[in-house]
Design an enzyme around this catalytic site. Structure first.
Site, PDB file in Angstrom:
ATOM      1  CB  THR A  19      11.626   4.848 -27.321  1.00  0.00           C
ATOM      2  OG1 THR A  19      12.811   5.320 -27.985  1.00  0.00           O
ATOM      3  CG2 THR A  19      11.626   3.327 -27.309  1.00  0.00           C
ATOM      4  CB  SER A  20      11.000   9.637 -29.871  1.00  0.00           C
ATOM      5  OG  SER A  20      11.107   9.114 -31.185  1.00  0.00           O
ATOM      6  CE1 TYR A  47       4.856   0.698 -46.049  1.00  0.00           C
ATOM      7  CE2 TYR A  47       6.616  -0.410 -44.838  1.00  0.00           C
ATOM      8  CZ  TYR A  47       5.277  -0.277 -45.162  1.00  0.00           C
ATOM      9  OH  TYR A  47       4.355  -1.124 -44.597  1.00  0.00           O
TER      10      TYR A  47
END
Length: 365
Positions: free
Chosen positions: A295-296, A223
């Site tokens: 985790t956000s 990417y």
């Protein structure tokens, strides 16, 4: 039959009153605080791109249970590659110097005419070699080992943003459970509790630690940037280091602790002149790994988590200095950043693998 709907506009007014002060006085859009609109319970509702936060089944963090870990011999230790042209030259010269010193020392030790050198090195040649390696590798202060970085208060956490240039090394993670891909560290996130609370995101047998340091990296083989990688398969790797209380503080944590005084409020930032991120890592080859999520928001399930099975340490008085960090802007009501961790998510029969063959758990000591 008649339906009364007069309460509905009142509900909208009440909801609006609750939302507007949040954006104006607190000045943040999402939070780790479950008691406010924008907290984890709302992540999957307020933004369409965050739907995975509510419906995903490979979410993070999780509770690590040692007795349920699957030993996998194919899981190799993680490699940290911070090489550029200058560093390659430095390491090459260092290795040649080491070989030269070892050879000279061996000759001195074997030459009976040089009795003094023989007494010094003869019986301690292995210790001498180890000493030289220690000096060259761990104590060499080389400018090329330092990265361009910025310490910033985002309003949800404090974060080190890593910058890159041709004259500075890139911080990369490879090997381990990463299938040969190379991941470049983009940032380092810090999750913590308040003065007398623990705030790590991952837990070990239900035990939460004072702090968790997360080196967040993206797949540069597949990417072009972090944004596209974060939403794509095998896009992100996060190297997690748990922080426990101890008699001495990790040297890089000391630097960051001092720097927190400059970023007490949201959007404040400070340049880190001599930051060396790999010094935040403990000396261990033992890892725990599983497939999970950010985790956000938006909780994309594109993360390979790598948790090191050894903590680094911080003194309690240093940890308390991190409590003077606020998610509010300067001049507004002070609202602490901590605690800023997401609650434990269901494992949902995921494999949690390890390369640890023995049942020695430093986390549980």
């Amino acid at each position: 039959m008649r339906f009364e709907c007069s309460h509905f506009p009142l509900f909208l007014i009440i909801l609006t009153c609750h939302i507007s002060p949040l954006k104006s006085s607190q000045n943040y859009q999402w939070s780790y605080d479950s008691d406010v609109f924008g907290g984890p319970h709302f992540w999957g509702l307020v933004e369409k791109d965050w739907w995975m936060c509510k419906k995903g089944r490979l979410q993070s963090p999780i509770d690590i249970q040692p007795d349920r870990l699957l030993f996998d011999a194919s899981v190799k230790p993680v490699s940290y590659a911070e090489l550029n042209f200058f560093l390659i030259i430095y390491l090459t010269i260092s290795l040649k110097l080491m070989r030269y010193i070892f050879t000279c020392a061996h000759l001195f030790a074997c030459n009976k005419k040089l009795g003094t050198w023989n007494r010094i090195f003869g019986a301690n040649i292995a210790k001498f070699r180890a000493w030289v390696v220690y000096i060259i590798i761990f104590h060499a202060q080389v400018p090329q080992l330092q990265v361009v970085s910025e310490f910033v208060n985002t309003g949800q956490m404090v974060r080190v943003r890593i910058g890159y240039s041709s004259k500075k090394p890139s911080v990369n993670i490879t090997s381990g459970p990463l299938y040969g891909y190379r991941y470049r560290v983009q940032r380092i996130d810090f999750h913590m509790g308040r003065k007398n609370e623990n705030g790590s995101e991952h837990t070990i047998n239900g035990r939460r630690f004072p702090m968790e340091v997360q080196l967040v990296a993206y797949n540069t083989d597949l990417y072009p940037n972090f944004t596209s990688a974060s939403k794509s398969p095998h896009g992100i790797a996060i190297l997690s280091v748990l922080v426990d209380f101890g008699p001495e503080t990790n040297q890089e944590l000391i630097k960051l602790t001092i720097a927190t005084a400059s970023i007490s409020y949201k959007d404040q930032r400070v340049q880190l002149a001599d930051f060396e991120p790999w010094r935040l890592l403990p000396f261990t080859r033992d890892i725990i790994t599983y497939e999970g999520s950010l985790t956000s928001p938006g909780c994309h399930e594109t993360v390979t988590w790598i948790i090191l099975n050894q903590p680094i340490f911080i003194k309690k008085e240093h940890f308390e200095e991190w409590s003077h960090l606020y998610l509010s802007m300067e001049g507004a009501e002070k609202v602490p950043v901590a605690p800023n961790f997401r609650k434990i998510q269901e494992t949902n029969n995921r494999l949690v693998r390890t390369n640890i063959q023995h049942k020695v758990w430093i986390f549980l000591s």
